[in-house]
Design an enzyme around this catalytic site. Structure first.
Site, PDB file in Angstrom:
ATOM      1  N   GLU A  66       5.805  27.612  28.691  1.00 55.94           N
ATOM      2  CA  GLU A  66       5.279  28.516  29.728  1.00 55.94           C
ATOM      3  C   GLU A  66       6.047  29.831  29.771  1.00 55.94           C
ATOM      4  O   GLU A  66       5.463  30.901  29.975  1.00 55.94           O
ATOM      5  CB  GLU A  66       5.336  27.838  31.101  1.00 55.94           C
ATOM      6  CG  GLU A  66       4.772  28.718  32.207  1.00 55.94           C
ATOM      7  CD  GLU A  66       4.632  28.011  33.535  1.00 55.94           C
ATOM      8  OE1 GLU A  66       4.581  28.718  34.566  1.00 55.94           O
ATOM      9  OE2 GLU A  66       4.577  26.766  33.559  1.00 55.94           O
ATOM     10  N   ARG A 104      17.439  22.191  28.139  1.00 56.32           N
ATOM     11  CA  ARG A 104      17.647  23.632  28.204  1.00 56.32           C
ATOM     12  C   ARG A 104      18.656  23.962  29.297  1.00 56.32           C
ATOM     13  O   ARG A 104      18.635  23.371  30.372  1.00 56.32           O
ATOM     14  CB  ARG A 104      16.333  24.360  28.488  1.00 56.32           C
ATOM     15  CG  ARG A 104      15.348  24.322  27.328  1.00 56.32           C
ATOM     16  CD  ARG A 104      14.114  25.128  27.669  1.00 56.32           C
ATOM     17  NE  ARG A 104      13.166  25.139  26.573  1.00 56.32           N
ATOM     18  CZ  ARG A 104      13.179  26.017  25.574  1.00 56.32           C
ATOM     19  NH1 ARG A 104      14.117  26.941  25.533  1.00 56.32           N
ATOM     20  NH2 ARG A 104      12.287  25.967  24.613  1.00 56.32           N
ATOM     21  N   ALA A 105      19.507  24.936  29.038  1.00 56.94           N
ATOM     22  CA  ALA A 105      20.530  25.330  30.018  1.00 56.94           C
ATOM     23  C   ALA A 105      19.918  25.930  31.264  1.00 56.94           C
ATOM     24  O   ALA A 105      20.474  25.835  32.349  1.00 56.94           O
ATOM     25  CB  ALA A 105      21.487  26.336  29.376  1.00 56.94           C
TER      26      ALA A 105
END
Length: 380
Positions: A66, A104-105
């Site tokens: 997204e 993901r960070a």
């Protein structure tokens, strides 16, 4: 699980819709701008993943990517590469979406916890979730435990003001105590995260009504024991300050090559003893930190109880003040009922004394002269 292998196809950006169940809710504006600039310069390097949706206004729905799709829109791209996953169920699409974001960070810890909670609601066990995403079961359980945080505290966690481990300890508290522990940590009341955890654990013990102190006042014998124990601990600390600390400071000032010569055969013993001291000091320090957390929690509970007592007293006083006007309203009625009678009596009584007063005034002159005549007669 649906097969995600296949050829890339180009799809119009306008033909793709975001997934309303997307586990990620927060997108950093700064990071988004950086990605947009990169796409303008280099194009979209990693394709998005979509699935076809029958009967919808837009033919494709995003499974993953997204943030890339948003940046492609912002960069003005009309067509982007995408991978189409055929036959993916809602659950499979959601799992793929989590898989893309979970490591993901920039995915917040609360978003991760919410994603696991959705899978748990769909019947997934923590063990199954852990296996699916390459995590430990403890990791999943701890994340799920964060969902009891009140919204204000959860926001502090998402913003990085409160670290993950401390957040879990705070999540075990009731909503009121969560706010107490979180605010005290954020404003810097603790020297370390461990101290804050011990404080939170102390509050939890208070909630569970764990007996931290005896309900009854200590006897004279117990007081004497406590006094001796305190004196002994104080004496022990005094000896450590007088002997042990100076010795360690003296050793710390030496160079390793000097110690090798000075201590000689006794070097191994020094190393062994200091190692034991270090282990004991670490253990005792941890115990003292826990004790301090309990002490602070007890003080917090005492303050809270004192405030409650003050509030109850203020409420009682307010109720008493509110009740007084009614009492005052009744008194005038009683006085009004009495006044006509007393006024009537006074009205009837007043005319009688006046003539009497005048009569008395008329007879008082001769009464004054009588002693004079008597005196004159006595003189004759």
């Amino acid at each position: 699980m649906a097969d995600i292998k296949g050829e890339f196809i180009n799809i119009k950006v306008s033909e793709i819709a975001p997934n309303p169940e997307q586990p990620r809710k927060f997108f950093s504006g700064e990071a988004q701008e950086e990605l947009t600039s990169s796409i303008k310069e280099n194009g979209l390097l990693q394709p998005v993943v979509v699935r076809p949706v029958e009967g919808a206004k837009v033919p494709y729905m995003l499974i993953a990517g997204e943030r890339r799709w948003r940046s492609c829109q912002a960069a003005g791209l009309e067509v982007i590469p995408a991978k189409v996953v055929e036959g993916a169920t809602e659950e499979e699409a959601y799992v793929l979406s989590i898989a893309e974001n979970v490591n993901r960070a920039d995915m917040t810890i609360m978003e991760e916890a919410g994603a696991y909670a959705d899978l748990k609601a769909a019947g997934w066990t923590p063990a199954k979730i852990a296996k699916q995403f390459g995590k430990t079961e403890t990791h999943i359980t701890w994340r799920l435990g964060l969902l009891t945080l009140r919204p204000e505290v959860a926001e502090m966690v998402d913003q990085g003001q409160i670290k993950n481990n401390l957040a879990w300890h705070i999540a075990q508290l009731n909503p009121a105590n969560q706010m107490v522990a979180a605010m005290r940590y954020v404003r810097g009341d603790f020297d370390s995260e461990a101290e804050a955890q011990h404080f939170a654990n102390g509050l939890k013990m208070m909630e569970q009504q764990t007996s931290l102190t005896n309900e009854k006042a200590p006897t004279a014998e117990e007081q004497e024991k406590q006094k001796k124990a305190k004196a002994k601990a104080k004496d022990g600390l005094g000896k450590a300050e007088e002997v042990l600390i100076p010795l360690l400071e003296e050793l710390a000032e030496k160079k390793p090559e000097d110690l090798a010569v000075i201590l000689g055969d006794d070097l191994a013993r020094h190393l062994r003893v200091v190692g034991r001291l270090y282990a004991k000091v670490q253990m005792v320090r941890n115990l003292l930190s826990k004790a301090q957390g309990i002490q602070r929690a007890m003080a917090e509970e005492f303050t809270k109880a004192a405030v409650e007592v003050q509030q109850e007293a203020a409420a009682a006083k307010k109720t008493e003040v509110a009740a007084k006007p009614e009492a005052k309203a009744e008194k005038p009625e009683a006085k009004t009922a009495d006044k006509p009678q007393s006024a009537g009596k006074k009205a009837a009584a007043k005319p009688a004394p006046k003539p009497a007063a005048r009569t008395a005034t008329g007879t008082r002159a001769p009464a004054r002269r009588t002693p004079a005549k008597t005196a004159e007669a006595a003189a004759k």
